[in-house]
Design an enzyme around this catalytic site. Structure first.
Site, PDB file in Angstrom:
ATOM      1  N   ASP A  93       0.698  -1.384  -0.085  1.00 19.56           N
ATOM      2  CA  ASP A  93       0.277   0.014   0.266  1.00 19.56           C
ATOM      3  C   ASP A  93       0.877   1.588  -0.466  1.00 19.56           C
ATOM      4  OD1 ASP A  93      -2.186   1.721   0.316  1.00 19.56           O
ATOM      5  OD2 ASP A  93      -3.024   1.191   1.871  1.00 19.56           O
ATOM      6  N   ILE A  94       1.328   2.053  -1.243  1.00 19.23           N
ATOM      7  CA  ILE A  94       1.884   2.994  -1.342  1.00 19.23           C
ATOM      8  C   ILE A  94       1.239   3.747  -1.929  1.00 19.23           C
ATOM      9  CG2 ILE A  94       4.120   1.931  -1.562  1.00 19.23           C
ATOM     10  CD1 ILE A  94       4.209   2.552  -5.218  1.00 19.23           C
ATOM     11  N   LYS A  95       0.167   4.269  -2.804  1.00 19.79           N
ATOM     12  CA  LYS A  95      -0.245   5.259  -3.545  1.00 19.79           C
ATOM     13  C   LYS A  95      -0.175   6.060  -4.351  1.00 19.79           C
ATOM     14  CE  LYS A  95      -4.177   5.190   0.379  1.00 19.79           C
ATOM     15  NZ  LYS A  95      -3.596   3.760   1.213  1.00 19.79           N
ATOM     16  N   ARG A  96       1.211   5.934  -4.386  1.00 20.76           N
ATOM     17  CA  ARG A  96       1.988   6.975  -5.450  1.00 20.76           C
ATOM     18  C   ARG A  96       0.397   6.800  -6.714  1.00 20.76           C
ATOM     19  NH1 ARG A  96       4.679   6.387  -1.260  1.00 20.76           N
ATOM     20  NH2 ARG A  96       6.339   5.234  -1.186  1.00 20.76           N
ATOM     21  N   THR A 123      -0.361  -0.215  -4.384  1.00 19.72           N
ATOM     22  CA  THR A 123      -2.165   0.898  -5.187  1.00 19.72           C
ATOM     23  C   THR A 123      -1.075   1.652  -5.033  1.00 19.72           C
ATOM     24  OG1 THR A 123      -1.460   1.053  -2.092  1.00 19.72           O
ATOM     25  CG2 THR A 123      -3.358  -0.368  -3.208  1.00 19.72           C
TER      26      THR A 123
END
Length: 282
Positions: A93-96, A123
């Protein structure tokens, strides 16, 4: 080349549950562990030990490792490697979300199998424009690494952007979903998925989306501690949930049971059992 599109199907057959690995300060304190990289390592490895053979996927939250600097990143690398050794898929879960060479750099760090930070899937945030994700989608095509693109998230603040209408008259969230489905159709494989909160209720339909009809994997936060139930999952996702295309994330509702391995395993088994009762897998 890896092929996450095949792997997530097998993982969902083991269990629809995705166990979050979130060594936040509060959770480390709850477990009686120090708020250090060593504490994060202890929590993470205990979760992996409990999860092995019980669920198909774990989801480490990168931020809770990054906050310890290089020591935390080293722990994250170890956690990803250990999960791989135990047969667990990882969604990091990095949401980059960025543009051009910067997005390509993130893709190289987290999606290139030669990187120690590479996960099975990551992510991504599309809110610099869906097209800005092109380097990450190209990485998925090249290396078979999966990605989950934020579409309709479980946090209430997301509505400000996700519910907005584009110049073409579609909701932003709906265009993100359409972009993911178009990419998968182009590559001929569901390498990309979407993030849609289990707390969405009727919102998806109001925004012109049909989660029940999606062919891509769906990562669903909001179950358990955030209030969503199995009935909510079935109501929001319909056939997508019943046929095993929804990966249900649970973090606090699992980790809050503390460091005892048996307690963690019993909790994972019970959630998997409850979810599995609604599935109709071939």
């Amino acid at each position: 080349m890896r092929d996450y599109s095949r792997s997530w199907v097998a993982a969902a057959r083991t269990s629809a549950l995705v166990v979050g690995i979130d060594p936040s300060a509060g959770m480390l304190h709850h477990w009686g562990l120090p708020d250090t990289a060593a504490g994060a390592r202890e929590l993470s490895l205990r979760v992996l030990e409990a999860a092995a053979g019980r669920v198909g996927t774990v989801k480490p939250q990168s931020a809770f490792f990054e906050r310890f600097g290089s020591a935390g990143i080293a722990v994250l690398e170890e956690v990803l490697a250990e999960a791989r050794q135990t047969g667990l898929l990882t969604i990091l879960d990095i949401k980059r979300g960025d543009i051009g060479s910067t997005m390509a750099g993130y893709a190289d760090a987290y999606m290139n199998p030669s990187s120690p930070l590479c996960a099975d899937a990551v992510t991504l945030s599309p809110y610099l424009g869906f097209g800005s994700l092109a380097p990450a989608l190209e990485a998925a095509r090249r290396w078979g690494t999966g990605c989950f693109v934020l579409a309709l998230t479980s946090n209430p603040e997301g509505a400000q952007v996700q519910h907005a209408t584009t110049s073409g008259g579609s909701a932003v969230a709906a265009e993100v979903v359409a972009g993911v489905e178009a990419f998968n159709a182009e590559v001929g494989s569901p390498l990309a998925g979407v993030v849609i909160g289990a707390t969405a209720g009727e919102t998806a339909k109001y925004l012109g989306m049909d989660p029940a009809g999606l062919q891509c994997p769906i990562l669903a936060p909001g179950f358990g501690a955030q209030g969503a139930t199995v009935d909510d999952l079935e109501r929001v996702f319909g056939d997508s949930f019943r046929s095993g295309r929804v990966l249900v994330n649970a973090s606090r509702s699992v980790l809050s049971h503390g460091p005892d391995r048996t307690a963690l395993q019993v909790t994972m088994d019970e959630i998997s059992r409850v979810l599995g009762q609604r599935l109709r897998l071939d």
